[in-house]
Every structure is written in structure tokens, then in C-alpha cells.
Design a protein around this motif. Structure first.
Motif, PDB file in Angstrom:
ATOM      1  N   VAL A  63    -111.630  27.946 -31.634  1.00 30.85           N
ATOM      2  CA  VAL A  63    -113.901  27.763 -31.347  1.00 30.85           C
ATOM      3  C   VAL A  63    -113.696  29.385 -30.320  1.00 30.85           C
ATOM      4  N   ALA A  64    -114.172  29.666 -30.442  1.00 28.38           N
ATOM      5  CA  ALA A  64    -114.876  30.919 -29.755  1.00 28.38           C
ATOM      6  C   ALA A  64    -115.623  30.836 -28.126  1.00 28.38           C
ATOM      7  N   ALA A  65    -114.576  31.448 -27.328  1.00 27.19           N
ATOM      8  CA  ALA A  65    -115.212  31.128 -25.649  1.00 27.19           C
ATOM      9  C   ALA A  65    -114.485  32.088 -24.701  1.00 27.19           C
ATOM     10  N   ASP A  66    -114.910  33.277 -24.553  1.00 27.23           N
ATOM     11  CA  ASP A  66    -115.353  33.944 -23.824  1.00 27.23           C
ATOM     12  C   ASP A  66    -115.157  33.710 -22.273  1.00 27.23           C
ATOM     13  N   LEU A  67    -114.589  33.736 -21.730  1.00 22.72           N
ATOM     14  CA  LEU A  67    -114.420  33.075 -20.252  1.00 22.72           C
ATOM     15  C   LEU A  67    -115.341  33.979 -19.304  1.00 22.72           C
ATOM     16  N   ARG A  68    -115.853  35.181 -19.251  1.00 19.97           N
ATOM     17  CA  ARG A  68    -116.590  35.680 -18.621  1.00 19.97           C
ATOM     18  C   ARG A  68    -117.941  35.274 -19.173  1.00 19.97           C
ATOM     19  N   GLN A  69    -117.945  34.831 -19.908  1.00 23.17           N
ATOM     20  CA  GLN A  69    -119.570  34.292 -19.538  1.00 23.17           C
ATOM     21  C   GLN A  69    -120.388  32.632 -19.317  1.00 23.17           C
ATOM     22  N   PRO A  70    -121.152  32.357 -18.881  1.00 30.04           N
ATOM     23  CA  PRO A  70    -121.580  31.089 -17.962  1.00 30.04           C
ATOM     24  C   PRO A  70    -120.331  29.860 -17.860  1.00 30.04           C
ATOM     25  N   LYS A  71    -121.100  29.631 -19.413  1.00 32.86           N
ATOM     26  CA  LYS A  71    -120.621  28.458 -20.351  1.00 32.86           C
ATOM     27  C   LYS A  71    -120.672  28.735 -21.559  1.00 32.86           C
ATOM     28  N   PRO A  72    -118.689  28.713 -21.053  1.00 28.34           N
ATOM     29  CA  PRO A  72    -118.287  29.659 -22.683  1.00 28.34           C
ATOM     30  C   PRO A  72    -117.896  28.618 -23.586  1.00 28.34           C
ATOM     31  N   PHE A  73    -117.537  27.099 -23.678  1.00 23.27           N
ATOM     32  CA  PHE A  73    -117.700  26.342 -23.975  1.00 23.27           C
ATOM     33  C   PHE A  73    -119.119  25.322 -24.709  1.00 23.27           C
ATOM     34  N   VAL A  74    -119.449  25.728 -24.963  1.00 21.00           N
ATOM     35  CA  VAL A  74    -121.128  25.594 -25.985  1.00 21.00           C
ATOM     36  C   VAL A  74    -121.095  24.708 -27.131  1.00 21.00           C
ATOM     37  N   ASP A  75    -119.488  24.989 -27.853  1.00 24.12           N
ATOM     38  CA  ASP A  75    -119.260  24.830 -29.069  1.00 24.12           C
ATOM     39  C   ASP A  75    -118.141  24.407 -29.478  1.00 24.12           C
ATOM     40  N   VAL A  76    -117.827  22.989 -28.034  1.00 26.69           N
ATOM     41  CA  VAL A  76    -117.201  22.138 -28.022  1.00 26.69           C
ATOM     42  C   VAL A  76    -117.456  20.578 -27.338  1.00 26.69           C
ATOM     43  N   ASP A  77    -117.964  19.822 -27.657  1.00 26.92           N
ATOM     44  CA  ASP A  77    -118.407  18.299 -27.172  1.00 26.92           C
ATOM     45  C   ASP A  77    -117.405  17.850 -26.297  1.00 26.92           C
ATOM     46  N   PRO A  78    -117.963  18.221 -24.769  1.00 24.77           N
ATOM     47  CA  PRO A  78    -116.788  17.788 -23.402  1.00 24.77           C
ATOM     48  C   PRO A  78    -116.268  16.284 -23.598  1.00 24.77           C
ATOM     49  N   ALA A  79    -117.417  15.339 -24.608  1.00 21.70           N
ATOM     50  CA  ALA A  79    -117.088  13.705 -24.911  1.00 21.70           C
ATOM     51  C   ALA A  79    -115.534  13.347 -25.446  1.00 21.70           C
ATOM     52  N   THR A  80    -115.574  14.751 -26.233  1.00 21.41           N
ATOM     53  CA  THR A  80    -114.417  14.744 -26.957  1.00 21.41           C
ATOM     54  C   THR A  80    -113.133  14.942 -26.379  1.00 21.41           C
ATOM     55  N   VAL A  81    -113.245  15.629 -25.481  1.00 18.24           N
ATOM     56  CA  VAL A  81    -111.566  16.440 -24.772  1.00 18.24           C
ATOM     57  C   VAL A  81    -111.145  15.774 -24.031  1.00 18.24           C
ATOM     58  N   SER A  99    -112.245  42.817 -13.029  1.00 16.13           N
ATOM     59  CA  SER A  99    -112.307  42.272 -14.200  1.00 16.13           C
ATOM     60  C   SER A  99    -111.006  41.084 -13.947  1.00 16.13           C
ATOM     61  N   ALA A 100    -109.876  41.227 -12.991  1.00 18.58           N
ATOM     62  CA  ALA A 100    -109.289  39.865 -12.358  1.00 18.58           C
ATOM     63  C   ALA A 100    -110.655  38.693 -11.603  1.00 18.58           C
ATOM     64  N   ARG A 101    -111.191  38.977 -11.266  1.00 19.95           N
ATOM     65  CA  ARG A 101    -112.678  38.485 -10.761  1.00 19.95           C
ATOM     66  C   ARG A 101    -113.159  37.219 -11.599  1.00 19.95           C
ATOM     67  N   GLN A 102    -113.508  38.175 -12.103  1.00 20.53           N
ATOM     68  CA  GLN A 102    -114.474  37.989 -13.379  1.00 20.53           C
ATOM     69  C   GLN A 102    -113.541  36.750 -14.206  1.00 20.53           C
ATOM     70  N   VAL A 103    -112.883  37.327 -14.817  1.00 19.82           N
ATOM     71  CA  VAL A 103    -111.499  36.605 -15.519  1.00 19.82           C
ATOM     72  C   VAL A 103    -110.576  35.165 -15.164  1.00 19.82           C
ATOM     73  N   ASN A 104    -110.410  35.694 -14.139  1.00 21.19           N
ATOM     74  CA  ASN A 104    -108.789  34.602 -13.615  1.00 21.19           C
ATOM     75  C   ASN A 104    -109.999  33.861 -12.657  1.00 21.19           C
ATOM     76  N   LEU A 105    -110.977  33.985 -12.326  1.00 22.77           N
ATOM     77  CA  LEU A 105    -110.996  33.602 -10.742  1.00 22.77           C
ATOM     78  C   LEU A 105    -112.160  32.665 -11.312  1.00 22.77           C
ATOM     79  N   GLU A 106    -113.341  33.424 -11.754  1.00 25.22           N
ATOM     80  CA  GLU A 106    -115.128  32.567 -11.802  1.00 25.22           C
ATOM     81  C   GLU A 106    -114.694  32.120 -13.455  1.00 25.22           C
ATOM     82  N   GLY A 107    -113.441  32.783 -14.620  1.00 22.57           N
ATOM     83  CA  GLY A 107    -113.282  32.208 -15.671  1.00 22.57           C
ATOM     84  C   GLY A 107    -112.605  30.218 -15.892  1.00 22.57           C
ATOM     85  N   THR A 108    -111.566  30.037 -14.356  1.00 23.23           N
ATOM     86  CA  THR A 108    -111.405  29.092 -14.263  1.00 23.23           C
ATOM     87  C   THR A 108    -112.073  28.636 -13.999  1.00 23.23           C
TER      88      THR A 108
END
Ligand SMILES: NC(=O)c1ccc[n+]([C@@H]2O[C@H](COP(=O)([O-])OP(=O)(O)OC[C@H]3O[C@@H](n4cnc5c(N)ncnc54)[C@H](OP(=O)(O)O)[C@@H]3O)[C@@H](O)[C@H]2O)c1
Length: 366
Positions: A63-81, A99-108
Motif C-alpha cells: 500500500v502507498a503511505a507517505d508519512l508526510r501526509q497527516p493520514k498516510p494509512f487510509v488504504d489499511v483497515d486498522p481492525a486487521t492490523v 525534512s527530518a521533522r516532517q518524516v522522522n518526527l511527524e511521520g512517526t
């Protein structure tokens, strides 16, 4: 796909190995979260995954999940994880702060937000680095660390991400795995991802760098991707305790920088080409001198010198700050754990680098 394990950064260096290990050792379906700018890049990554992994049909889903997006996992049903391994990050030591803040901190934080919606979540592993300890010196314990300053934005962003995990998201079933520098795929010393360790040794081998930043007595922790993925498989198990783990050799088996350089030069000196060039071992230089040199190279716009020092400078500050990493929590959570022996690993890795001329030759020279 119920009871799935989701791996972020699944096409990264360690992500790929984690996926292979979980495919081999578990029956879990896997969700491979990858950064993809558009449908074309996602299709390419899906094709790559179909050939890279030996998986039964339907067992992996990319699945595509860009951590720079606020909700990267829209294509994953959380109940299945059921389990998450978060490996995705910008891992360059010279990454800019934003960039470090955006991906490594906000992404996490975005991965944590998603994890908080996974009602069946058992385990959530976050890959971090030993260097969240920053400018700290002396023994470093396997628990939350305070801010002692950092030598680059990468370290800072990984520390700040840990802070978010330990603070706002402490209610999640989370473990933090702090890794040393990964220098080889496994004990054979094969290298498929090149980092500052390999680039710096290349400069020494070709006589392009005559000095080493750092104190020869500073311990330098190194490991293999195989050991890291083994640790992930163990600590992901439902029976494993949760916590902070230093996934590295014990302090007693952590060599000093000087011993690592000596082991590397012992391998270099067994190479005819290197011996003929009569290249001398580099000289250790103190931190103020190294800082003066890097800023002079920048201000004089010496492109080559600046590039050479740019390879070394972003982590050079660590080599002046001796510290050891305690491993009691790892030993207790994983009693049979056997970290690679450091100096034999350096020797096999440098042998691989020299034989392949840092990956330039397709086939290793005899
Ligand atoms: N390897 C080491 O020596 C080492 C040492 C200490 C800690 N670690 C930690 O271990 C983890 C894995 O490291 P690695 O060596 O496997 O790194 P890597 O090879 O650089 O892989 C990083 C992965 O993160 C992905 N990524 C980057 N930006 C992203 C974004 N905006 N959204 C989603 N995914 C993104 C990358 O995808 P793209 O390539 O498509 O951008 C790639 O798949 C990292 O958290 C790192 O901090 C590694």
C-alpha cells in the motif's frame, strides 16, 4: 487480511530484510507500506515486491503511505492490523531539520495515530538509533533519554520521535529498538547499502582523506542487517517483554575507533594496489581542528574538499564523544541473542569492500 503485520518503509534496506524474515518465520499476512508519489510508482513497487519476496499468493499487500501526509494509512483497515514494525525514515546524516521533522518526527506520530486506532494491536516496534543519545558521554541506559544536544538533525529527529512515543503514545504496546550502524548484510561482510562508514573507508583507501575525526578510544558499535531483523522477529513475538532495547553488541565487545581503523588498514594492506600506492594511515585530529577544516572548505568553496568532508562531518562529532550502550534489557528479553563479533565483522566487511572496490566491480576480484 486479518491479524496482519504492517511494515513501514518495507522497501528500505532494513524493511526488506524484516519482511523476508517475517515471511520465513511466521504465517502472518503482511501489509507493506511504501512511499509512492503516484499510481505509477506504486505499481512499480508492487512489481518489485512480487519478485523480491517468496510469498504465497495473497500473503503480502503493498500500500502507498507517505508519512508526510497527516493520514498516510487510509488504504489499511486498522481492525486487521495486529502488529506494526515502523522502519520508514529519512536516514541521511546530512538531512535538513525540516525534512527530518516532517518524516522522522511527524511521520512517526502519524504511525502512532494509526496504531492507536488498531483495536487488535499486540505489538508495535519503532526502529530508532543508538545516537538518540546525541552528545551524551559515558554509559547509555535502555530507557528514555534527556536532551544533551545532537551532532546532526537526523539524531535530533529520532530522539524527538522517541519522546512522542514515550509521552503521548505511551499507552500503545510499543517497543523502541535502538540500532547501531549497520555495516553489512550478515556475517559474510556483504554490503548492499552504503553509508557514512563505507564512504569514509573508501576515502582512506584511495588516499583522499589523511585525517580521522575523533578520539581513537571512542567505542564504535556496528552490526548486521541479519542481526537487526532477527531482533525484530524476537521482540515482535507476543511473549517478548516491551521496552527500550539496544540492539547491539555488549560494551565488552564494542571496539574502539582506533581498533576499527587498524582492522580496516590491515585489510587494505593485504591489497597489492593499495600497497603500491604507499598510502599512510590517517592521523587523528581534534574536534576544533576538524571544525575549522570543514568550515574553511565551505567558505573557500572548495567543492571536492567540501564533498569529501561532507561525507564525514555530519557524524564526525560522535567520534569525539565516548559512550557505551547497555544491553541488559535486550539480553533479558532475548536470552539466546548473539550479536555479531565486531572486529571479525569489520574485517569481513572491509574485505568485501576492497574485493568489489566498493561495489564497482560486478564480480568480486579473487
Ligand atoms: N541502516 C542503519 O545503519 C541504521 C542505523 C540506525 C538506525 N536505523 C533506523 O532503521 C530504520 C530503517 O533504516 P534503513 O537503513 O532501512 O533506511 P533506508 O534504507 O533509507 O529506508 C528508509 C525507508 O523509509 C522510506 N521513507 C522515506 N521517506 C518516507 C516518507 N515520506 N513516507 C514513507 N516512507 C518513507 C523510504 O522509502 P523511499 O526510499 O521510497 O523514500 C525507505 O523505504 C530507520 O528508522 C533508521 O533510522 C538504521
Amino acid at each position: 487480511m486479518t491479524g496482519a503485520t504492517m511494515v513501514t518503509g518495507a522497501d528500505g534496506y532494513l524493511g526488506r530484510r524484516v519482511v523476508s524474515t517475517l515471511l520465513a518465520r511466521t504465517d502472518d499476512p503482511l501489509v507493506l507500506a511504501v512511499r509512492a508519489a503516484d499510481d505509477t510508482e506504486l505499481a512499480t513497487k508492487r512489481e518489485w515486491a512480487a519478485t523480491a519476496f517468496d510469498a504465497a499468493p495473497g500473503r503480502i499487500r503493498v500500500v502507498a503511505a507517505d508519512l508526510r501526509q497527516p493520514k498516510p494509512f487510509v488504504d489499511v483497515d486498522p481492525a486487521t492490523v495486529r502488529r506494526i514494525v515502523h522502519t520508514a525514515a529519512i536516514t541521511r546524516f546530512n538531512v535538513d531539520r525540516d525534512s527530518a521533522r516532517q518524516v522522522n518526527l511527524e511521520g512517526t506520530a502519524a504511525v502512532c495515530d494509526f496504531a492507536a486506532t488498531c483495536v487488535n494491536l499486540d505489538r508495535y516496534l519503532v526502529l530508532s538509533t543508538l545516537y538518540v543519545s546525541g552528545r551524551h558521554e559515558g554509559p547509555v541506559a535502555e530507557h528514555r533519554l534527556d536532551d544533551r544536544g545532537f551532532v546532526n538533525h537526523y539524531e535530533w529527529s529520532k530522539w524527538a520521535a522517541e519522546e512522542r512515543v514515550f509521552g503521548e503514545y505511551a499507552h500503545l504496546p510499543v517497543s523502541v529498538l535502538r540500532l547501531p550502524t549497520v555495516i553489512a548484510d550478515d556475517d559474510s561482510g556483504r554490503v548492499t547499502q552504503y553509508n557514512a562508514f563505507h564512504h569514509t573507508l573508501r576515502l582512506f583507501f584511495y588516499g583522499l582523506l589523511g585525517l580521522v575525526p575523533g578520539n581513537p578510544a571512542t567505542p564504535l558499535s556496528v552490526t548486521t542487517a541479519a542481526f537487526v531483523s532477527d531482533a525484530v522477529a524476537h521482540l515482535l513475538d507476543d511473549r517478548a517483554p516491551r521496552g527500550v532495547f539496544h540492539v547491539c553488541a555488549d560494551p565488552d565487545d564494542t571496539p574502539a575507533l582506533g581498533a576499527v581503523i587498524d582492522a580496516a588498514f590491515a585489510v587494505f594492506e593485504s591489497d597489492d594496489w593499495f600497497r603500491r600506492r604507499r598510502i599512510l594511515r590517517p592521523i587523528y585530529c581534534d574536534e576544533p581542528a576538524f571544525d575549522r577544516l570543514t568550515s574553511a572548505a565551505r567558505s573557500m568553496r572548495q567543492a571536492v574538499l567540501s564533498d569529501v568532508l561532507g561525507t564525514v562531518a555530519p557524524f564526525g562529532g560522535q567520534l569525539y564523544r565516548p559512550k557505551t550502550f547497555q544491553t541488559d534489557a535486550l539480553r533479558s528479553a532475548w536470552p539466546g541473542c548473539a550479536a555479531p563479533k565486531s572486529i571479525p565483522l569489520v574485517t569481513s566487511t572491509v574485505s568485501h569492500l576492497v574485493r568489489t572496490r566498493w561495489g564497482k566491480t560486478q564480480q568480486e576480484a579473487p
